[in-house]
Design a protein around this motif. Structure first.
Motif, PDB file in Angstrom:
ATOM      1  N   SER A 187      -2.636   7.463 -10.425  1.00  0.00           N
ATOM      2  CA  SER A 187      -2.477   6.306  -9.660  1.00  0.00           C
ATOM      3  C   SER A 187      -1.288   5.575 -10.127  1.00  0.00           C
ATOM      4  O   SER A 187      -0.985   5.273 -11.101  1.00  0.00           O
ATOM      5  CB  SER A 187      -3.579   5.577  -9.684  1.00  0.00           C
ATOM      6  OG  SER A 187      -3.384   4.324  -9.183  1.00  0.00           O
ATOM      7  N   ASN A 211      -5.382  -0.170  -6.818  1.00  0.00           N
ATOM      8  CA  ASN A 211      -4.757   1.050  -6.766  1.00  0.00           C
ATOM      9  C   ASN A 211      -5.458   2.289  -7.663  1.00  0.00           C
ATOM     10  O   ASN A 211      -5.494   3.328  -7.316  1.00  0.00           O
ATOM     11  CB  ASN A 211      -3.350   0.880  -7.576  1.00  0.00           C
ATOM     12  CG  ASN A 211      -2.394   0.304  -6.694  1.00  0.00           C
ATOM     13  OD1 ASN A 211      -1.968   0.815  -5.827  1.00  0.00           O
ATOM     14  ND2 ASN A 211      -2.185  -1.295  -7.107  1.00  0.00           N
ATOM     15  N   ARG A 262      -7.988   4.206  -5.542  1.00  0.00           N
ATOM     16  CA  ARG A 262      -7.249   5.021  -4.773  1.00  0.00           C
ATOM     17  C   ARG A 262      -7.128   6.779  -5.198  1.00  0.00           C
ATOM     18  O   ARG A 262      -7.126   7.434  -4.386  1.00  0.00           O
ATOM     19  CB  ARG A 262      -5.791   5.032  -4.505  1.00  0.00           C
ATOM     20  CG  ARG A 262      -6.025   3.673  -3.622  1.00  0.00           C
ATOM     21  CD  ARG A 262      -4.253   3.074  -3.399  1.00  0.00           C
ATOM     22  NE  ARG A 262      -3.591   3.839  -2.526  1.00  0.00           N
ATOM     23  CZ  ARG A 262      -2.129   3.441  -2.550  1.00  0.00           C
ATOM     24  NH1 ARG A 262      -1.981   2.263  -3.114  1.00  0.00           N
ATOM     25  NH2 ARG A 262      -1.453   4.228  -1.780  1.00  0.00           N
TER      26      ARG A 262
END
Length: 346
Positions: free
Chosen positions: A249, A259, A262
């Motif tokens: 990330s 973030n 993700r």
């Protein structure tokens, strides 16, 4: 340069085509630093040509990333310093591309300005070139647009995009994540290129206070804020060659909360130990000055960690040693657990 190419009428309207030619001449020395074996054409044509190397790849996949620098540019304007902001532009693109295991190949930039000052444009491209050297990318083209009446004469915008390549068999997509995997944080160099709308509001920045020396930072406020975004391409490629990296990330706008999830698969959560995060003094100053809640800090800034990667527990020690050899004082900041939260900071 075509000596017959000039227009007094266009110049009277605010666009000097000869300044564009001069800018290209000045930037060529910087672009030359980035050239790799894949480059087929020099700058100046209608398209940048690049021959990718597919050797050893079973199923090559192209990976692209695009971004700008955002309102960090306002700091460059205040300080009248333009030779590092290009590093940020490249970093924001190539750091995204490396997250899936791709090798960045080439980069193009776009500069839009109210007035084309060739020397300033060349300084911007100098930074782009330095970023490309760090990010193992070739500059194969770009565009400079003079737009009087749209931008103030002394301001500009900067954006770019990167194209990389990865073999599908070596793509990093988080599919192999397991509970117990270790999360390793690579240190950031500062605020990087995100959250500057909040930064500018907190400090009410002007030419006077950007030049103010701040004891806890060891430099002026402007120098700290303009510190270029760290580019992680080389250390991450070394890491990927040493151990299996399961997920990556790039910690940008949205901080940890947006973030890190993700990189997680459904049913997996990143459990972060905040005591292990190598928090930088600039973030303490931002939080104290702006009276910003802790949650908002971790939901806006990288807080000292610019990239997070996941490896098996058995590979953690080797991963940390590899990154140390690559010049990264990386630290284990947490682990992967089962759950649907995405990320837990504790």
């Amino acid at each position: 340069m075509n000596k017959n190419s000039y227009s007094d009428s266009y110049k009277a309207a605010g666009v000097d085509v000869t300044a564009g030619y001069r800018a290209v001449d000045l930037m060529k020395q910087h672009v030359a630093r980035t050239q790799t074996s894949g480059v087929v054409s020099g700058i100046g044509g209608f398209g940048g040509l690049f021959r990718p190397n597919f050797a050893g790849m079973q199923d090559p996949i192209l990976v692209s990333g695009t971004d700008g620098v955002g309102t960090k540019l306002k700091i460059a304007f205040l300080m009248d310093k333009h030779d590092t902001i290009g590093i940020d532009c490249v970093a924001m693109c190539v750091n995204d591309v490396i997250c899936c295991g791709a090798q960045p190949m080439f980069f193009l930039d776009y500069i839009a300005t109210g007035k084309n000052v060739p020397e300033k444009i060349a300084q911007i491209v100098k930074g782009v070139a330095e970023g490309c050297v760090q990010g193992e990318s070739a500059i194969v083209g770009g565009e400079t647009a003079e737009m009087p009446g749209f931008y103030p004469e002394d301001e500009y915008d900067l954006a770019g995009f990167s194209v990389g390549i990865v073999d599908r068999t070596k793509m990093i997509d988080g599919s192999k994540l397991q509970a117990g995997d270790v999360l390793i944080g690579l240190p950031s160099s500062g605020v990087h290129s995100n959250g500057f709308s909040l930064v500018r509001k907190v400090f009410d920045l002007n030419q006077e206070n950007v030049g103010k020396y701040v004891e806890e930072l060891g430099m002026t406020l402007g120098e700290a804020l303009l510190t270029p975004t760290k580019i992680y391409v080389k250390p991450m490629r070394q890491l990927m060659q040493a151990v299996e990296v399961k997920a990556v990330s790039h910690v940008t706008g949205g901080g940890f909360y947006e973030n890190i999830p993700r990189m997680m698969n459904s049913g997996m959560t990143a459990k972060i130990n905040l005591k292990a995060v190598p928090r930088l003094p600039i973030f303490d100053l931002i939080q104290k000055t702006g009276k910003i809640p802790e949650h908002d800090m971790y939901n806006t800034f990288n807080m000292g960690v610019g990239m997070v990667c996941a490896v098996a527990e058995k590979d953690a020690a080797k991963a940390l040693e590899t990154l140390k050899e690559a010049g990264q004082n990386a630290v284990a900041i947490g682990e992967v657990t089962q759950g649907e939260e995405g990320v837990i900071l504790c």
